[in-house]
Design an enzyme around this catalytic site. Structure first.
Site, PDB file in Angstrom:
ATOM      1  N   ASP A  11       0.813  -1.195   0.119  1.00  0.00           N
ATOM      2  CA  ASP A  11      -0.235  -0.152  -0.071  1.00  0.00           C
ATOM      3  C   ASP A  11       0.945   1.186  -0.112  1.00  0.00           C
ATOM      4  O   ASP A  11       1.650   1.518   0.832  1.00  0.00           O
ATOM      5  CB  ASP A  11      -0.774  -0.117   1.312  1.00  0.00           C
ATOM      6  CG  ASP A  11      -2.279   0.703   1.161  1.00  0.00           C
ATOM      7  OD1 ASP A  11      -2.384   1.571   0.405  1.00  0.00           O
ATOM      8  OD2 ASP A  11      -3.287  -0.014   1.614  1.00  0.00           O
ATOM      9  N   ASP A  53      -3.328   4.577  -2.509  1.00  0.00           N
ATOM     10  CA  ASP A  53      -3.887   5.142  -1.488  1.00  0.00           C
ATOM     11  C   ASP A  53      -4.482   6.577  -2.004  1.00  0.00           C
ATOM     12  O   ASP A  53      -3.715   7.322  -2.233  1.00  0.00           O
ATOM     13  CB  ASP A  53      -3.323   5.267   0.052  1.00  0.00           C
ATOM     14  CG  ASP A  53      -4.515   5.557   1.085  1.00  0.00           C
ATOM     15  OD1 ASP A  53      -5.571   4.958   1.123  1.00  0.00           O
ATOM     16  OD2 ASP A  53      -4.340   6.764   1.546  1.00  0.00           O
ATOM     17  N   GLU A  73      -6.424   3.993  -5.990  1.00  0.00           N
ATOM     18  CA  GLU A  73      -7.929   4.436  -5.399  1.00  0.00           C
ATOM     19  C   GLU A  73      -8.203   5.639  -5.711  1.00  0.00           C
ATOM     20  O   GLU A  73      -7.537   6.634  -5.714  1.00  0.00           O
ATOM     21  CB  GLU A  73      -7.746   4.140  -3.788  1.00  0.00           C
ATOM     22  CG  GLU A  73      -9.136   4.518  -2.974  1.00  0.00           C
ATOM     23  CD  GLU A  73      -8.927   4.759  -1.773  1.00  0.00           C
ATOM     24  OE1 GLU A  73      -9.771   4.441  -0.968  1.00  0.00           O
ATOM     25  OE2 GLU A  73      -7.936   5.175  -1.289  1.00  0.00           O
ATOM     26  N   HIS A  91     -11.167  -2.848   3.585  1.00  0.00           N
ATOM     27  CA  HIS A  91     -11.021  -2.484   5.021  1.00  0.00           C
ATOM     28  C   HIS A  91     -11.692  -1.238   5.348  1.00  0.00           C
ATOM     29  O   HIS A  91     -11.980  -0.556   6.488  1.00  0.00           O
ATOM     30  CB  HIS A  91      -9.570  -2.338   5.354  1.00  0.00           C
ATOM     31  CG  HIS A  91      -8.849  -1.305   4.639  1.00  0.00           C
ATOM     32  ND1 HIS A  91      -8.576  -1.220   3.348  1.00  0.00           N
ATOM     33  CD2 HIS A  91      -8.554  -0.122   4.931  1.00  0.00           C
ATOM     34  CE1 HIS A  91      -8.227  -0.232   3.152  1.00  0.00           C
ATOM     35  NE2 HIS A  91      -7.931   0.648   3.946  1.00  0.00           N
ATOM     36  N   ASP A  92     -12.377  -0.513   4.573  1.00  0.00           N
ATOM     37  CA  ASP A  92     -13.362   0.941   4.821  1.00  0.00           C
ATOM     38  C   ASP A  92     -14.623   0.596   4.466  1.00  0.00           C
ATOM     39  O   ASP A  92     -15.355   1.594   4.800  1.00  0.00           O
ATOM     40  CB  ASP A  92     -12.701   1.906   3.768  1.00  0.00           C
ATOM     41  CG  ASP A  92     -11.321   2.324   3.700  1.00  0.00           C
ATOM     42  OD1 ASP A  92     -10.822   2.413   5.004  1.00  0.00           O
ATOM     43  OD2 ASP A  92     -10.849   2.776   2.828  1.00  0.00           O
TER      44      ASP A  92
END
Ligand code: TEU
Ligand code: CA
Length: 557
Positions: free
Chosen positions: A100, A201, A256, A329-330
């Site tokens: 990430d 990210d 993302e 995970h969000d």
């Protein structure tokens, strides 16, 4: 146009949230040695790539998305030796690892920021975004994603610094070429360690407009999105990154891209653009926003969901590549949000998997999804750990007048912690996640929902995922076939066709708890995979999913 063959199009990615995957030393926090212990499980599942949420040094205000040293492993997760071993052992099993990359912001404890906030001028002053006060207050009305103002006053510099997320996550100043060079050097360093790519990210937020005027009011603060999303220089920065770093390696890159539409995505991930391989489009996960953004209890609207998927499938054809996910995970757990975590838990988890994995794009499985893990649904505010959830509670209940009861319901449905509870390995204490006490509670369903149990049951959700993953390797039509949406008007069935070289797949999924008549249900066509053992005629049973395979003429739509 013939689709270019690439390994990252053929792959299935498994996302690990290291903090909650497997604890190897009893401190209640998942770690790299824990992941190492579970590599054989991932081989058994059959995935090709692991994406790990951040594993770097961090004070953990946002569980690693606030990095204080990009080239050091978080103490709680282990050491660089552990990482090297993990990478080596993964590669031995034919599994790649992508990391990430969080470079829109750093932690406020990163040495660059510590220098940047010093009173005395130094080379780091321009590494972040600093503005003077306006009439003794914040430079403008922008609100941060995690609540509060997006500006924080610093006593030393007597200025405000900008942070789109928490005040512990100051935004880097990408306009400064030195910042870009530092980031590119760090990326090359990781690639030289042998990693196989990056998930980037909030990469579409790195370039801000020059205009720092007030945003349209959204609740208590102004909306910063028009000023910070898909900003004026973002593509220039990514092309520079491609030229100086990415193009030198055969890697997977996925950005993302919140609130990026199809046209924007074509720029980030257009095959000829030399930026990224693909983006995470989160439009279907952002559906159903209301007065308080994501904090509401609106049910999923299937027609809208299909329109979104249909649009991305059809419009990226020939120009870009999709990523496919139900969760991360969000987000809340897929089965709780889009399926049914009660009576039809098993059927709906398999239906969702079928619907997603048969579309065109690279599927991402979020840890625990393959066993049908459900929302945590915590009853007490004390069980929540997530900075976003806690800030939202404070802002909405204490400042905007939402009742405690209503907010607890919203958290149960939407909190990021729903998907961050420990992975359920077996029926032993703490679900086999830790010998100690976990950093966030294990959810009560683990005696029924766990890996150990599902490995031994042939018809389990886990074994269904294994079959889906294996099919992708056997049938090129799943990876490269054309996509065509069917039954667009249906409010209960999600159906589509895939075609390649004389092979046609018809995918038919019932998204409801009701038996639904459906003309696509065939009594004769051969079934590639289905979540019911037997065939019905003319109807789809609750959450039924069937994939038919036929030979067809031409193979092109
Ligand atoms: O997420 C981007 C992001 O904006 C999310 O915070 C999203 O708005 C929210 O979770 C939906 O409720 C990325 C990471 O995936 C997330 O974990 C980080 O907290 C965030 O960036 C900051 O790095
Ligand atoms: Ca540990």
């Amino acid at each position: 146009m013939e689709e270019q063959k690439k390994w990252w199009k053929e792959a299935v990615v498994y996302q690990i949230y290291p903090r909650s995957f497997k604890d190897s030393n009893g401190d209640g926090i998942g770690d790299l040695r824990g992941i190492l212990e579970k590599l054989d499980y991932l081989s058994y599942l059959g995935i090709d790539v692991i994406w790990m949420s951040p594993i770097f040094q961090s004070p953990n205000h946002d569980n690693g998305y606030d990095i204080s040293d990009y080239q050091g492993i978080m103490d709680e997760f282990g050491t660089m030796e552990d990482f090297r071993l993990l990478l080596k052992e993964s590669h031995k099993r034919g599994i790649k690892i992508i990391l990430d990359l969080v470079v829109n912001h750093t932690s406020d404890e990163h040495p660059w920021f510590i220098k940047s906030r010093e009173e005395k001028e130094n080379p780091y002053w321009d590494y972040y975004i600093w503005k003077p006060a306006k009439n003794g207050k914040e430079p403008n009305n922008w609100g941060a994603w995690f609540g509060g103002s997006a500006w924080e006053y610093d006593e030393n510099r007597k200025k405000y610094y900008f942070h789109q997320f928490s005040p512990h996550q100051p935004d880097l100043n990408w306009k400064n070429p030195k910042v870009r060079e530092e980031i590119f050097a760090m990326m090359r360093w990781w690639l030289e360690q042998g990693i196989d790519g990056f998930r980037m990210d909030v990469i579409n937020m790195i370039s801000k407009t020059e205009d720092y005027s007030d945003g349209a009011l959204k609740g208590l603060y102004g909306d910063l999105s028009p000023y910070c999303m898909n900003g004026p220089q973002v593509h220039e920065y990514l092309r520079e990154m491609h030229e100086k770093v990415l193009c030198r390696y055969d890697i997977m890159t996925i950005g993302e891209a919140m609130e990026a539409g199809v046209e924007e995505a074509k720029k980030y991930a257009g095959a000829a653009r030399k930026e990224l391989n693909m983006v995470f489009q989160l439009e279907h996960l952002d559906m159903g926003r209301g007065q308080y953004g994501k904090w509401n209890d609106k049910p999923v609207n299937l027609k809208e969901l299909k329109e979104i998927f249909g649009k991305w499938q059809e419009e990226l054809k020939g120009t870009g590549w999709n990523s496919l996910c139900w969760s991360n995970h969000d987000q809340p757990r897929a089965v709780s949000r889009f399926g049914d975590d009660g009576t039809y838990w098993e059927a709906s988890a398999k239906m969702l998997a079928t619907c997603l994995h048969m579309m065109r794009g690279t599927p991402f499985i979020y840890q625990g999804e393959e066993i049908g893990m459900t929302n945590a649904g915590f009853q007490k505010l004390e069980d929540y750990r997530d900075v976003e959830s806690l800030q939202a509670y404070q802002e909405l209940v204490e400042e905007a007048g939402v009742s405690h009861g209503a907010m607890m319901e919203y958290l149960k449905l939407k909190s990021r912690d729903n998907a961050r509870t420990p992975m359920q390995w077996n029926e032993e204490r703490q679900a086999g996640f830790t010998e100690g006490s976990p950093w966030i509670p294990v959810i009560g369903s683990y005696p029924e929902i766990n890996v150990h149990k599902q490995r031994s049951e042939e018809s389990s959700i886990l074994n269904y995922y294994r079959r889906l993953i294996a099919l992708r390797r056997e049938k090129p039509v799943i990876v490269y076939g054309d996509f065509h949406m069917l039954l667009k008007e249906s409010e209960s069935v999600f159906a589509y066709e895939r075609k390649l070289d004389g092979v046609k797949l018809t995918v038919v999924c019932n998204f409801t708890t009701q038996e639904t008549p459906c003309g696509l249900v065939s009594e004769t066509a051969s079934i590639l995979i289905s979540n019911y053992q037997d065939r019905a005629s003319g109807i789809l049973r609750p959450y039924e999913a069937v994939v038919y395979e036929e030979q067809c003429k031409g193979g092109r739509l």
